[in-house]
Design a protein around this motif. Structure first.
Motif, PDB file in Angstrom:
ATOM      1  N   GLU A   1       0.838  -1.260  -0.040  1.00  0.00           N
ATOM      2  CA  GLU A   1      -0.117  -0.104   0.069  1.00  0.00           C
ATOM      3  C   GLU A   1       0.837   1.427  -0.080  1.00  0.00           C
ATOM      4  N   ASP A   2       2.008   1.080  -0.363  1.00  0.00           N
ATOM      5  CA  ASP A   2       2.856   2.379  -0.472  1.00  0.00           C
ATOM      6  C   ASP A   2       2.642   3.213  -1.468  1.00  0.00           C
ATOM      7  N   ARG A   3       2.273   4.582  -1.376  1.00  0.00           N
ATOM      8  CA  ARG A   3       1.717   5.286  -2.792  1.00  0.00           C
ATOM      9  C   ARG A   3       3.211   5.819  -3.064  1.00  0.00           C
ATOM     10  N   ARG A   4       3.296   6.056  -4.460  1.00  0.00           N
ATOM     11  CA  ARG A   4       4.635   6.310  -4.967  1.00  0.00           C
ATOM     12  C   ARG A   4       4.608   7.533  -5.444  1.00  0.00           C
ATOM     13  N   LEU A   5       3.480   8.230  -5.905  1.00  0.00           N
ATOM     14  CA  LEU A   5       3.479   9.435  -6.321  1.00  0.00           C
ATOM     15  C   LEU A   5       3.067  10.705  -5.476  1.00  0.00           C
ATOM     16  N   CYS A   6       3.407  11.701  -5.586  1.00  0.00           N
ATOM     17  CA  CYS A   6       3.245  13.005  -5.039  1.00  0.00           C
ATOM     18  C   CYS A   6       3.090  13.852  -5.959  1.00  0.00           C
ATOM     19  N   LEU A   7       1.610  14.288  -6.138  1.00  0.00           N
ATOM     20  CA  LEU A   7       1.312  15.398  -7.214  1.00  0.00           C
ATOM     21  C   LEU A   7       2.143  16.664  -7.071  1.00  0.00           C
ATOM     22  N   PHE A   8       1.957  17.318  -6.021  1.00  0.00           N
ATOM     23  CA  PHE A   8       2.868  18.647  -5.658  1.00  0.00           C
ATOM     24  C   PHE A   8       4.278  18.505  -6.133  1.00  0.00           C
ATOM     25  N   THR A   9       4.888  17.447  -5.780  1.00  0.00           N
ATOM     26  CA  THR A   9       6.319  17.035  -6.341  1.00  0.00           C
ATOM     27  C   THR A   9       6.358  17.079  -7.930  1.00  0.00           C
ATOM     28  N   ILE A  10       5.421  16.354  -8.464  1.00  0.00           N
ATOM     29  CA  ILE A  10       5.554  16.155 -10.102  1.00  0.00           C
ATOM     30  C   ILE A  10       5.132  17.707 -10.514  1.00  0.00           C
ATOM     31  N   ILE A  11       4.461  18.294 -10.060  1.00  0.00           N
ATOM     32  CA  ILE A  11       4.119  19.631 -10.533  1.00  0.00           C
ATOM     33  C   ILE A  11       5.376  20.660 -10.293  1.00  0.00           C
ATOM     34  N   ALA A  12       6.079  20.540  -9.043  1.00  0.00           N
ATOM     35  CA  ALA A  12       6.957  21.383  -8.794  1.00  0.00           C
ATOM     36  C   ALA A  12       8.339  21.163  -9.671  1.00  0.00           C
TER      37      ALA A  12
ATOM     38  N   GLY B   1       2.699  13.347  -0.987  1.00  0.00           N
ATOM     39  CA  GLY B   1       1.475  12.564  -0.953  1.00  0.00           C
ATOM     40  C   GLY B   1       2.055  11.050  -1.036  1.00  0.00           C
ATOM     41  N   ALA B   2       3.273  10.792  -1.239  1.00  0.00           N
ATOM     42  CA  ALA B   2       4.021   9.539  -1.104  1.00  0.00           C
ATOM     43  C   ALA B   2       4.117   9.013   0.100  1.00  0.00           C
ATOM     44  N   THR B   3       4.316   7.750   0.236  1.00  0.00           N
ATOM     45  CA  THR B   3       4.285   7.061   1.591  1.00  0.00           C
ATOM     46  C   THR B   3       5.384   6.032   1.702  1.00  0.00           C
ATOM     47  N   GLY B   4       5.836   5.799   2.857  1.00  0.00           N
ATOM     48  CA  GLY B   4       7.027   4.801   3.013  1.00  0.00           C
ATOM     49  C   GLY B   4       8.384   5.591   2.694  1.00  0.00           C
ATOM     50  N   PRO B   5       8.955   4.618   1.916  1.00  0.00           N
ATOM     51  CA  PRO B   5      10.379   4.948   1.506  1.00  0.00           C
ATOM     52  C   PRO B   5      10.043   6.292   0.171  1.00  0.00           C
ATOM     53  N   TRP B   6       9.123   6.223  -0.356  1.00  0.00           N
ATOM     54  CA  TRP B   6       8.926   6.897  -1.497  1.00  0.00           C
ATOM     55  C   TRP B   6       8.736   8.438  -1.060  1.00  0.00           C
ATOM     56  N   ALA B   7       8.399   8.637   0.202  1.00  0.00           N
ATOM     57  CA  ALA B   7       8.072  10.119   0.722  1.00  0.00           C
ATOM     58  C   ALA B   7       9.632  10.736   0.802  1.00  0.00           C
TER      59      ALA B   7
END
Length: 147
Positions: free
Chosen positions: A69-80, A112-118
């Motif tokens: 369930e770790d989320r890999r994407l962070c919308l604000f990071t991609i936009i930045a 928006g990412a969780t786990g190591p993806w944060a």
């Protein structure tokens, strides 16, 4: 989880022997397992120190690399990152740089990412902030003839 008290227990390496458990780790002392099955019960010695237990709620049982369930994407990071890259190529009034700066700060504070993806999301956001500040300063200096 409470560790068992010190005593003789079946050897985990040799089923024909008993090994001494000191309450924390296996000792080097062994002895032959008695031949009668009723005497296989461990000989327990009273603990010298108080027993303790581990709160299992604080132990992470799933490895981070096992997926799930770790989320890999962070919308604000991609936009930045996209706005910071755009600000390098086209940044007439520093607007792209300022928007990248705002999105990067939000991406660092609340990824928006969780786990190591944060960690990856925060690092990418921080890099986008550095690029955004640099391009905004260059745009401001060209516009207002500061430097």
């Amino acid at each position: 989880m409470t560790l068992p008290a010190a005593g003789w227990f079946p050897d985990p390496q040799d089923a024909r022997r008993l090994r001494w458990w000191d309450g924390h780790a296996w000792g080097a002392a062994t002895r032959v397992l008695p031949s009668s099955p009723e005497s296989v019960a461990p000989i327990v010695v009273a603990p010298v120190v108080p027993a303790f237990s581990v709160h299992t709620g604080s132990i992470r049982t799933r490895a981070w690399s096992s997926g799930g369930e770790d989320r890999r994407l962070c919308l604000f990071t991609i936009i930045a990152v996209l706005l910071a890259a755009t600000s390098v190529v086209v940044n007439p009034w520093g607007i792209c740089g300022l928007l990248a700066l705002a999105a990067g700060v939000v991406g660092m504070i609340r990824p928006g990412a969780t786990g190591p993806w944060a960690v990856v999301a925060r690092s990418a956001s921080a890099s986008a902030v550095v690029v955004a500040v640099t391009t905004s300063v260059i745009a401001a200096s060209a516009q207002f003839h500061v430097f």
